[in-house]
Design a protein around this motif. Structure first.
Motif, PDB file in Angstrom:
ATOM      1  N   VAL A   3      -0.279  -1.200   1.431  1.00 33.08           N
ATOM      2  CA  VAL A   3       0.804  -0.316   0.969  1.00 33.08           C
ATOM      3  C   VAL A   3       1.593  -1.008  -0.148  1.00 33.08           C
ATOM      4  N   ARG A   4       1.844  -2.306   0.005  1.00 34.59           N
ATOM      5  CA  ARG A   4       2.585  -3.039  -1.034  1.00 34.59           C
ATOM      6  C   ARG A   4       1.806  -3.045  -2.353  1.00 34.59           C
ATOM      7  N   ARG A   5       0.472  -3.281  -2.258  1.00 40.02           N
ATOM      8  CA  ARG A   5      -0.306  -3.277  -3.501  1.00 40.02           C
ATOM      9  C   ARG A   5      -0.269  -1.902  -4.165  1.00 40.02           C
ATOM     10  N   ALA A   6      -0.357  -0.847  -3.370  1.00 39.87           N
ATOM     11  CA  ALA A   6      -0.312   0.506  -3.947  1.00 39.87           C
ATOM     12  C   ALA A   6       1.014   0.732  -4.669  1.00 39.87           C
ATOM     13  N   ARG A   7       2.101   0.225  -4.067  1.00 39.68           N
ATOM     14  CA  ARG A   7       3.415   0.353  -4.726  1.00 39.68           C
ATOM     15  C   ARG A   7       3.415  -0.437  -6.031  1.00 39.68           C
ATOM     16  N   ASN A   8       2.873  -1.645  -5.986  1.00 37.99           N
ATOM     17  CA  ASN A   8       2.856  -2.489  -7.189  1.00 37.99           C
ATOM     18  C   ASN A   8       2.048  -1.831  -8.296  1.00 37.99           C
ATOM     19  N   LEU A   9       0.871  -1.288  -7.926  1.00 38.84           N
ATOM     20  CA  LEU A   9       0.025  -0.635  -8.930  1.00 38.84           C
ATOM     21  C   LEU A   9       0.736   0.554  -9.558  1.00 38.84           C
ATOM     22  N   GLY A  10       1.572   1.233  -8.771  1.00 36.75           N
ATOM     23  CA  GLY A  10       2.272   2.406  -9.288  1.00 36.75           C
ATOM     24  C   GLY A  10       3.611   2.095  -9.918  1.00 36.75           C
TER      25      GLY A  10
ATOM     26  N   VAL B 168      -5.054  -3.465 -13.405  1.00 36.46           N
ATOM     27  CA  VAL B 168      -5.372  -2.285 -12.590  1.00 36.46           C
ATOM     28  C   VAL B 168      -6.803  -2.384 -12.068  1.00 36.46           C
ATOM     29  N   MET B 169      -7.728  -2.758 -12.941  1.00 38.73           N
ATOM     30  CA  MET B 169      -9.132  -2.856 -12.522  1.00 38.73           C
ATOM     31  C   MET B 169      -9.327  -3.960 -11.479  1.00 38.73           C
ATOM     32  N   ALA B 170      -8.570  -5.048 -11.628  1.00 37.86           N
ATOM     33  CA  ALA B 170      -8.737  -6.181 -10.704  1.00 37.86           C
ATOM     34  C   ALA B 170      -8.155  -5.901  -9.331  1.00 37.86           C
ATOM     35  N   GLU B 171      -7.264  -4.913  -9.231  1.00 37.41           N
ATOM     36  CA  GLU B 171      -6.541  -4.730  -7.975  1.00 37.41           C
ATOM     37  C   GLU B 171      -6.784  -3.372  -7.316  1.00 37.41           C
ATOM     38  N   THR B 172      -7.685  -2.581  -7.874  1.00 34.75           N
ATOM     39  CA  THR B 172      -7.946  -1.272  -7.295  1.00 34.75           C
ATOM     40  C   THR B 172      -9.225  -1.299  -6.466  1.00 34.75           C
ATOM     41  N   ALA B 173      -9.136  -0.813  -5.221  1.00 37.66           N
ATOM     42  CA  ALA B 173     -10.291  -0.665  -4.317  1.00 37.66           C
ATOM     43  C   ALA B 173     -10.945  -1.993  -3.970  1.00 37.66           C
ATOM     44  N   VAL B 174     -10.195  -3.078  -4.027  1.00 35.37           N
ATOM     45  CA  VAL B 174     -10.735  -4.385  -3.632  1.00 35.37           C
ATOM     46  C   VAL B 174      -9.706  -5.124  -2.779  1.00 35.37           C
ATOM     47  N   THR B 175     -10.204  -5.941  -1.887  1.00 36.75           N
ATOM     48  CA  THR B 175      -9.297  -6.745  -1.067  1.00 36.75           C
ATOM     49  C   THR B 175      -8.977  -8.079  -1.734  1.00 36.75           C
TER      50      THR B 175
ATOM     51  N   HIS C  36      -4.074   5.925  -5.399  1.00 36.80           N
ATOM     52  CA  HIS C  36      -4.698   5.183  -6.506  1.00 36.80           C
ATOM     53  C   HIS C  36      -5.148   3.778  -6.106  1.00 36.80           C
ATOM     54  N   VAL C  37      -4.685   3.267  -4.960  1.00 39.48           N
ATOM     55  CA  VAL C  37      -5.118   1.935  -4.528  1.00 39.48           C
ATOM     56  C   VAL C  37      -6.580   1.958  -4.066  1.00 39.48           C
ATOM     57  N   GLY C  38      -7.076   3.142  -3.674  1.00 39.52           N
ATOM     58  CA  GLY C  38      -8.499   3.295  -3.353  1.00 39.52           C
ATOM     59  C   GLY C  38      -8.970   2.471  -2.169  1.00 39.52           C
ATOM     60  N   MET C  39      -8.116   2.284  -1.175  1.00 38.77           N
ATOM     61  CA  MET C  39      -8.493   1.421  -0.051  1.00 38.77           C
ATOM     62  C   MET C  39      -8.313   2.074   1.313  1.00 38.77           C
ATOM     63  N   GLY C  40      -8.071   3.370   1.333  1.00 41.74           N
ATOM     64  CA  GLY C  40      -7.819   4.034   2.615  1.00 41.74           C
ATOM     65  C   GLY C  40      -9.000   3.960   3.574  1.00 41.74           C
ATOM     66  N   ILE C  41     -10.208   4.130   3.028  1.00 39.83           N
ATOM     67  CA  ILE C  41     -11.412   4.082   3.871  1.00 39.83           C
ATOM     68  C   ILE C  41     -11.646   2.647   4.364  1.00 39.83           C
ATOM     69  N   THR C  42     -11.533   1.696   3.453  1.00 36.10           N
ATOM     70  CA  THR C  42     -11.744   0.289   3.839  1.00 36.10           C
ATOM     71  C   THR C  42     -10.752  -0.119   4.911  1.00 36.10           C
ATOM     72  N   LYS C  43      -9.527   0.298   4.731  1.00 36.72           N
ATOM     73  CA  LYS C  43      -8.471  -0.061   5.689  1.00 36.72           C
ATOM     74  C   LYS C  43      -8.754   0.578   7.055  1.00 36.72           C
ATOM     75  N   ALA C  44      -9.105   1.858   7.060  1.00 36.11           N
ATOM     76  CA  ALA C  44      -9.364   2.538   8.335  1.00 36.11           C
ATOM     77  C   ALA C  44     -10.586   1.932   9.033  1.00 36.11           C
ATOM     78  N   ALA C  45     -11.643   1.656   8.254  1.00 35.54           N
ATOM     79  CA  ALA C  45     -12.851   1.074   8.852  1.00 35.54           C
ATOM     80  C   ALA C  45     -12.572  -0.339   9.365  1.00 35.54           C
ATOM     81  N   GLY C  46     -11.788  -1.100   8.608  1.00 31.13           N
ATOM     82  CA  GLY C  46     -11.434  -2.452   9.053  1.00 31.13           C
ATOM     83  C   GLY C  46     -10.617  -2.431  10.327  1.00 31.13           C
TER      84      GLY C  46
END
Ligand code: FAD
Length: 122
Positions: free
Chosen positions: A76-83, A108-115, A31-41
Protein backbone atom coordinates in the motif's frame (compact mmCIF):
# COMPACT_ATOMS: atom_id res chain seq x y z
CA UNK A 1 -16.33 7.77 -12.21
CA UNK A 2 -15.32 5.41 -9.42
CA UNK A 3 -13.43 6.40 -6.31
CA UNK A 4 -10.32 4.33 -5.55
CA UNK A 5 -9.47 4.11 -1.88
CA UNK A 6 -6.51 2.63 -0.02
CA UNK A 7 -7.38 0.18 2.69
CA UNK A 8 -5.07 -1.21 5.37
CA UNK A 9 -6.07 -3.50 8.19
CA UNK A 10 -4.25 -3.18 11.53
CA UNK A 11 -4.69 -6.95 12.07
CA UNK A 12 -5.23 -9.94 9.80
CA UNK A 13 -6.25 -12.29 12.61
CA UNK A 14 -9.82 -11.49 13.61
CA UNK A 15 -10.51 -14.42 15.91
CA UNK A 16 -9.24 -17.77 17.11
CA UNK A 17 -9.91 -19.34 13.71
CA UNK A 18 -10.61 -16.33 11.51
CA UNK A 19 -8.26 -14.34 9.28
CA UNK A 20 -8.60 -11.89 6.42
CA UNK A 21 -6.22 -11.86 3.47
CA UNK A 22 -5.87 -10.53 -0.06
CA UNK A 23 -8.00 -7.49 -0.83
CA UNK A 24 -10.07 -8.10 2.31
CA UNK A 25 -6.97 -7.09 4.30
CA UNK A 26 -5.17 -4.57 2.08
CA UNK A 27 -6.33 -2.73 -1.02
CA UNK A 28 -3.58 -0.87 -2.82
CA UNK A 29 -4.16 1.52 -5.70
CA UNK A 30 -4.29 -0.52 -8.91
CA UNK A 31 -1.27 1.06 -10.66
CA UNK A 32 1.06 -0.82 -8.28
CA UNK A 33 0.04 -4.03 -10.10
CA UNK A 34 0.56 -6.30 -7.10
CA UNK A 35 -2.91 -7.25 -5.91
CA UNK A 36 -2.72 -10.79 -7.29
CA UNK A 37 0.82 -11.37 -6.00
CA UNK A 38 -0.16 -10.08 -2.59
CA UNK A 39 -3.31 -12.21 -2.37
CA UNK A 40 -1.49 -15.35 -3.58
CA UNK A 41 1.38 -14.71 -1.17
CA UNK A 42 -1.08 -14.36 1.68
CA UNK A 43 -2.77 -17.65 0.74
CA UNK A 44 0.54 -19.45 0.45
CA UNK A 45 1.77 -18.13 3.79
CA UNK A 46 -1.52 -19.15 5.46
CA UNK A 47 -1.36 -22.66 3.99
CA UNK A 48 2.24 -23.05 5.14
CA UNK A 49 1.50 -21.72 8.61
CA UNK A 50 -1.35 -24.21 8.99
CA UNK A 51 0.53 -27.15 7.50
CA UNK A 52 1.64 -28.29 10.94
CA UNK A 53 -1.89 -29.45 11.74
CA UNK A 54 -4.58 -28.40 14.16
CA UNK A 55 -2.49 -28.60 17.35
CA UNK A 56 -1.82 -24.88 17.65
CA UNK A 57 -3.91 -22.89 15.22
CA UNK A 58 -3.65 -19.66 17.21
CA UNK A 59 0.14 -19.73 17.00
CA UNK A 60 0.00 -20.57 13.26
CA UNK A 61 -2.29 -17.61 12.61
CA UNK A 62 0.00 -15.26 14.56
CA UNK A 63 2.94 -16.49 12.50
CA UNK A 64 0.98 -15.91 9.28
CA UNK A 65 0.10 -12.39 10.36
CA UNK A 66 3.68 -11.57 11.38
CA UNK A 67 4.82 -12.51 7.87
CA UNK A 68 2.10 -10.87 5.83
CA UNK A 69 1.02 -7.72 7.69
CA UNK A 70 4.32 -5.93 6.86
CA UNK A 71 4.02 -6.98 3.20
CA UNK A 72 0.49 -5.61 2.83
CA UNK A 73 1.54 -2.38 4.50
CA UNK A 74 4.57 -2.08 2.21
CA UNK A 75 2.52 -2.70 -0.96
CA UNK A 76 0.00 0.00 0.00
CA UNK A 77 2.87 2.39 0.81
CA UNK A 78 4.53 1.73 -2.55
CA UNK A 79 1.23 2.36 -4.36
CA UNK A 80 0.94 5.69 -2.54
CA UNK A 81 4.53 6.57 -3.43
CA UNK A 82 4.01 5.69 -7.09
CA UNK A 83 0.93 7.91 -7.16
CA UNK A 84 2.51 10.78 -5.26
CA UNK A 85 3.31 12.81 -8.39
CA UNK A 86 -0.40 13.70 -8.57
CA UNK A 87 -0.51 15.61 -5.28
CA UNK A 88 2.74 17.49 -4.88
CA UNK A 89 1.30 20.92 -4.32
CA UNK A 90 -0.25 19.80 -1.07
CA UNK A 91 2.56 17.60 0.13
CA UNK A 92 5.37 18.01 2.63
CA UNK A 93 9.08 17.76 1.71
CA UNK A 94 9.05 13.93 1.72
CA UNK A 95 5.98 13.80 -0.55
CA UNK A 96 7.52 16.31 -2.93
CA UNK A 97 10.69 14.19 -3.03
CA UNK A 98 8.62 11.09 -3.84
CA UNK A 99 6.69 13.00 -6.49
CA UNK A 100 9.90 14.03 -8.25
CA UNK A 101 11.16 10.45 -8.14
CA UNK A 102 7.95 8.99 -9.54
CA UNK A 103 7.78 11.42 -12.42
CA UNK A 104 10.70 9.44 -13.87
CA UNK A 105 9.67 6.51 -16.09
CA UNK A 106 12.66 4.52 -14.81
CA UNK A 107 11.40 4.69 -11.22
CA UNK A 108 7.87 3.74 -12.25
CA UNK A 109 9.08 0.77 -14.28
CA UNK A 110 11.39 -0.39 -11.48
CA UNK A 111 8.66 -0.32 -8.85
CA UNK A 112 5.53 -1.51 -10.63
CA UNK A 113 4.35 -5.15 -10.28
CA UNK A 114 7.58 -6.26 -8.61
CA UNK A 115 8.54 -7.01 -5.04
CA UNK A 116 12.15 -5.92 -5.59
CA UNK A 117 13.10 -3.17 -3.17
CA UNK A 118 9.80 -3.33 -1.33
CA UNK A 119 10.43 -1.65 2.02
CA UNK A 120 8.69 -4.34 4.06
CA UNK A 121 10.13 -3.21 7.38
CA UNK A 122 10.34 0.53 6.70
C1 FAD B 1 -9.95 -3.35 -12.77
C2 FAD B 1 -8.89 -4.05 -11.93
C3 FAD B 1 -7.66 -4.33 -12.50
C4 FAD B 1 -6.68 -4.98 -11.76
N1 FAD B 1 -5.48 -5.26 -12.35
C5 FAD B 1 -4.56 -5.93 -11.64
C6 FAD B 1 -3.30 -6.30 -12.26
O1 FAD B 1 -3.03 -6.00 -13.44
N2 FAD B 1 -2.41 -6.99 -11.52
C7 FAD B 1 -2.66 -7.34 -10.23
O2 FAD B 1 -1.82 -7.99 -9.59
N3 FAD B 1 -3.83 -7.01 -9.62
C8 FAD B 1 -4.78 -6.33 -10.31
N4 FAD B 1 -5.96 -6.00 -9.70
C9 FAD B 1 -6.15 -6.33 -8.28
C10 FAD B 1 -6.53 -7.78 -8.12
O3 FAD B 1 -7.61 -8.11 -8.98
C11 FAD B 1 -6.94 -8.01 -6.66
O4 FAD B 1 -5.95 -7.47 -5.78
C12 FAD B 1 -7.08 -9.51 -6.39
O5 FAD B 1 -8.06 -10.07 -7.25
C13 FAD B 1 -7.46 -9.75 -4.92
O6 FAD B 1 -7.71 -11.13 -4.77
P1 FAD B 1 -8.66 -11.61 -3.61
O7 FAD B 1 -8.71 -13.10 -3.74
O8 FAD B 1 -8.20 -11.03 -2.31
O9 FAD B 1 -10.08 -10.96 -3.89
P2 FAD B 1 -11.06 -11.17 -5.15
O10 FAD B 1 -10.30 -11.55 -6.40
O11 FAD B 1 -11.90 -9.93 -5.18
O12 FAD B 1 -11.91 -12.42 -4.74
C14 FAD B 1 -12.93 -12.34 -3.77
C15 FAD B 1 -13.99 -13.35 -4.17
O13 FAD B 1 -14.93 -13.46 -3.10
C16 FAD B 1 -16.22 -13.50 -3.65
N5 FAD B 1 -17.16 -13.06 -2.60
C17 FAD B 1 -17.39 -11.81 -2.14
N6 FAD B 1 -18.30 -11.82 -1.18
C18 FAD B 1 -18.66 -13.11 -1.00
C19 FAD B 1 -19.56 -13.77 -0.13
N7 FAD B 1 -20.29 -13.10 0.77
N8 FAD B 1 -19.68 -15.11 -0.23
C20 FAD B 1 -18.93 -15.81 -1.10
N9 FAD B 1 -18.04 -15.24 -1.96
C21 FAD B 1 -17.91 -13.91 -1.90
C22 FAD B 1 -16.16 -12.57 -4.84
O14 FAD B 1 -17.19 -12.85 -5.75
C23 FAD B 1 -14.77 -12.92 -5.40
O15 FAD B 1 -14.83 -14.01 -6.31
C24 FAD B 1 -6.95 -5.34 -10.42
C25 FAD B 1 -8.19 -5.06 -9.86
C26 FAD B 1 -9.15 -4.43 -10.59
C27 FAD B 1 -10.51 -4.16 -9.97
Amino acid sequence: MQAILDFETPTMVLGERTVILGDAAFVARPHVGMGITKAAGDALALARALSGGAANIASALRSFEAQRLPVGTAVVRRARNLGSYMGTQLGDARQRELAERHRQPEAVMAETAVTAGLEVLA
